[in-house]
Scaffold this motif. Structure first.
Motif, PDB file in Angstrom:
ATOM      1  N   GLY A 117       0.769  -1.150   0.052  1.00 20.53           N
ATOM      2  CA  GLY A 117      -0.019   0.050  -0.048  1.00 20.53           C
ATOM      3  C   GLY A 117       1.004   1.242   0.166  1.00 20.53           C
ATOM      4  O   GLY A 117       0.427   2.341   0.574  1.00 20.53           O
ATOM      5  N   TYR A 118       1.932   1.318  -0.518  1.00 17.15           N
ATOM      6  CA  TYR A 118       2.959   2.117  -0.744  1.00 17.15           C
ATOM      7  C   TYR A 118       2.594   3.236  -1.786  1.00 17.15           C
ATOM      8  O   TYR A 118       3.364   4.549  -1.756  1.00 17.15           O
ATOM      9  CB  TYR A 118       4.356   1.907  -0.760  1.00 17.15           C
ATOM     10  CG  TYR A 118       4.658   1.003   0.589  1.00 17.15           C
ATOM     11  CD1 TYR A 118       4.320   1.021   1.801  1.00 17.15           C
ATOM     12  CD2 TYR A 118       5.673  -0.004   0.240  1.00 17.15           C
ATOM     13  CE1 TYR A 118       4.554  -0.102   2.676  1.00 17.15           C
ATOM     14  CE2 TYR A 118       6.045  -1.011   0.733  1.00 17.15           C
ATOM     15  CZ  TYR A 118       5.512  -0.901   2.327  1.00 17.15           C
ATOM     16  OH  TYR A 118       5.912  -1.902   3.200  1.00 17.15           O
ATOM     17  N   GLY A 169       5.524   1.398  -4.523  1.00 12.69           N
ATOM     18  CA  GLY A 169       5.210  -0.174  -4.298  1.00 12.69           C
ATOM     19  C   GLY A 169       3.910  -0.446  -5.169  1.00 12.69           C
ATOM     20  O   GLY A 169       3.741  -0.152  -6.338  1.00 12.69           O
ATOM     21  N   ASP A 170       2.858  -0.699  -4.523  1.00  6.92           N
ATOM     22  CA  ASP A 170       1.533  -1.119  -5.250  1.00  6.92           C
ATOM     23  C   ASP A 170       2.054  -2.393  -6.170  1.00  6.92           C
ATOM     24  O   ASP A 170       1.366  -2.475  -7.244  1.00  6.92           O
ATOM     25  CB  ASP A 170       1.056  -0.107  -5.990  1.00  6.92           C
ATOM     26  CG  ASP A 170       0.125   0.828  -5.127  1.00  6.92           C
ATOM     27  OD1 ASP A 170       0.068   0.392  -3.934  1.00  6.92           O
ATOM     28  OD2 ASP A 170      -0.495   1.916  -5.578  1.00  6.92           O
ATOM     29  N   GLU A 171       2.612  -3.290  -5.931  1.00  3.24           N
ATOM     30  CA  GLU A 171       2.946  -4.409  -6.720  1.00  3.24           C
ATOM     31  C   GLU A 171       1.798  -5.340  -6.870  1.00  3.24           C
ATOM     32  O   GLU A 171       1.027  -5.346  -5.770  1.00  3.24           O
ATOM     33  CB  GLU A 171       4.188  -5.458  -6.089  1.00  3.24           C
ATOM     34  CG  GLU A 171       5.285  -4.687  -6.200  1.00  3.24           C
ATOM     35  CD  GLU A 171       5.734  -3.841  -5.038  1.00  3.24           C
ATOM     36  OE1 GLU A 171       4.931  -3.378  -4.335  1.00  3.24           O
ATOM     37  OE2 GLU A 171       6.774  -3.551  -4.665  1.00  3.24           O
ATOM     38  N   GLY A 172       1.284  -5.794  -8.370  1.00  5.29           N
ATOM     39  CA  GLY A 172       0.405  -6.705  -8.532  1.00  5.29           C
ATOM     40  C   GLY A 172      -0.890  -6.003  -8.633  1.00  5.29           C
ATOM     41  O   GLY A 172      -2.043  -6.465  -8.923  1.00  5.29           O
ATOM     42  N   SER A 173      -0.915  -4.335  -8.429  1.00  8.15           N
ATOM     43  CA  SER A 173      -2.089  -3.631  -8.747  1.00  8.15           C
ATOM     44  C   SER A 173      -2.309  -3.510 -10.197  1.00  8.15           C
ATOM     45  O   SER A 173      -1.578  -3.749 -10.920  1.00  8.15           O
ATOM     46  CB  SER A 173      -1.669  -2.361  -7.921  1.00  8.15           C
ATOM     47  OG  SER A 173      -0.737  -1.610  -8.745  1.00  8.15           O
ATOM     48  N   ALA A 224       2.928 -13.675 -12.287  1.00  7.67           N
ATOM     49  CA  ALA A 224       3.674 -12.638 -11.201  1.00  7.67           C
ATOM     50  C   ALA A 224       2.698 -12.060 -10.339  1.00  7.67           C
ATOM     51  O   ALA A 224       3.022 -11.824  -8.962  1.00  7.67           O
ATOM     52  CB  ALA A 224       4.708 -11.955 -12.029  1.00  7.67           C
ATOM     53  N   ALA A 225       1.639 -11.478 -10.920  1.00  5.38           N
ATOM     54  CA  ALA A 225       0.659 -10.678 -10.083  1.00  5.38           C
ATOM     55  C   ALA A 225       0.040 -11.679  -9.159  1.00  5.38           C
ATOM     56  O   ALA A 225      -0.054 -11.165  -7.876  1.00  5.38           O
ATOM     57  CB  ALA A 225      -0.393 -10.124 -10.957  1.00  5.38           C
ATOM     58  N   VAL A 226      -0.449 -12.802  -9.548  1.00  9.92           N
ATOM     59  CA  VAL A 226      -0.982 -13.651  -8.606  1.00  9.92           C
ATOM     60  C   VAL A 226      -0.083 -14.117  -7.295  1.00  9.92           C
ATOM     61  O   VAL A 226      -0.626 -14.126  -6.030  1.00  9.92           O
ATOM     62  CB  VAL A 226      -1.579 -14.754  -9.515  1.00  9.92           C
ATOM     63  CG1 VAL A 226      -1.955 -16.052  -8.260  1.00  9.92           C
ATOM     64  CG2 VAL A 226      -2.643 -14.711 -10.153  1.00  9.92           C
TER      65      VAL A 226
END
Length: 310
Positions: free
Chosen positions: A144-145, A150-154, A234-236
């Motif tokens: 949640g950065y 960040g926000d990886e996978g978003s 990668a997102a999963v």
């Protein structure tokens, strides 16, 4: 009988819902995004007022006894008096007299998917975050950065990866269906690969960073393409890791999934399947964060006996 109101204010849209104290829906409204980190605060606040005004159309705002604003980027509102003043003015401008209670979008999302006071919520929309909820309140987070840190996978991350994959495919002269879709979305015509490569970099950098999220639907729409499948995989994995990071290893309390990517096929179904292989906890997919916010507004009045929204 009085009313309650709940809002789910994200980076892409803002939704407001009005309930009576029996949980019956009385009105709903939709407006643009209201995250003050990804939109100018004045614009974000104006969208909150628009959504509220639409939801309260034909109702007496003075009868609203409790209201909850669930917001992505709530930390900015809570820490910046000038931003808070804009949102308070929007609240009052819609005719509301009750206090504006601000919570995170994570708390609203968990309340949408579960009546349990404790559990974990994973929000995967324009941004991404996992949170631990105890007694209906957020106690810790993972991720949640924001898009920069960040926000990886978003959706932002997915869209950025789609553009990066397209650039790599153009460098190798190895395009697939995702490559074609990204170039079309960027309005880049059929040209020599190197020229397309240059133009895509220019187009992507000329737009606001958050605009990269608009490429995210192309990844799931072309999920069978080699590059799209790699991005989804990668997102999963990243999102499942994020959910696990937010909870003790032996936790069996519910996990609630929320956000546009959770409903995007096949990413959402693969994410739920991944989590159910990692834990025996109940994994629930939730919709309409405004309903959770409105229910928490009712809990403020009625306590745990507050009916769930119909």
């Amino acid at each position: 009988m009085g009313f309650v109101v709940g809002l789910d204010a994200g980076g892409t849209s803002t939704r407001a819902l009005v309930l009576d104290l029996d949980g019956v829906r009385l009105g709903a409204g939709v407006a643009g995004g209201a995250n003050p980190n990804s939109h100018p605060p004045e614009t974000a606040a104006a969208h909150v007022r628009q959504a509220l005004t639409a939801a309260l159309d034909g109702l007496d705002p003075a009868k609203v006894e409790s209201g909850v604003l669930g917001m992505a980027g709530s930390s900015k509102l809570l820490s910046d008096p000038a931003v808070a003043a804009l949102f308070e003015a929007a609240w009052a401008g819609a005719g509301l007299r009750c206090p504006m209670r601000v919570i995170t979008d994570s708390e609203a999302a968990f309340a949408t998917g579960s009546a349990s006071p404790d559990g974990t919520v994973l929000v995967a929309g324009t941004g991404s975050i996992a949170a631990r909820i105890e007694h209906h309140e957020l106690v810790s987070t993972a991720g949640g950065y924001g898009w920069l840190l960040g926000d990886e996978g978003s959706a932002f991350w997915l869209g950025r990866e789609a553009v990066r994959a397209t650039l790599a495919a153009l460098e190798r002269d190895d395009p697939d269906d995702l490559t074609t879709a990204v170039l079309a979305r960027a309005d880049i015509p059929e040209l020599p690969r190197r020229e397309q490569w240059r133009r895509l970099i220019t187009v992507a950098n000329a737009a606001a960073p958050i605009a990269l999220a608009t490429y995210a639907p192309l990844v799931t729409a072309h999920a069978e393409a080699r590059s799209a499948d790699r991005i989804i995989t990668a997102a999963v994995r990243t999102l499942a890791d994020l959910a696990e990071a937010a909870r003790p290893s032996d936790d069996r309390s519910p996990i609630v999934l929320m956000g546009s990517l959770v409903h995007a096929h096949p990413l959402g179904s693969r994410l739920k399947r991944e989590l159910t292989t990692r834990t025996s906890a109940t994994v629930t997919v939730a919709t309409e964060g405004a309903a959770g916010a409105a229910w928490l507004a009712a809990v403020k009045i009625l306590g745990g006996s507050a009916p769930r929204p119909t």
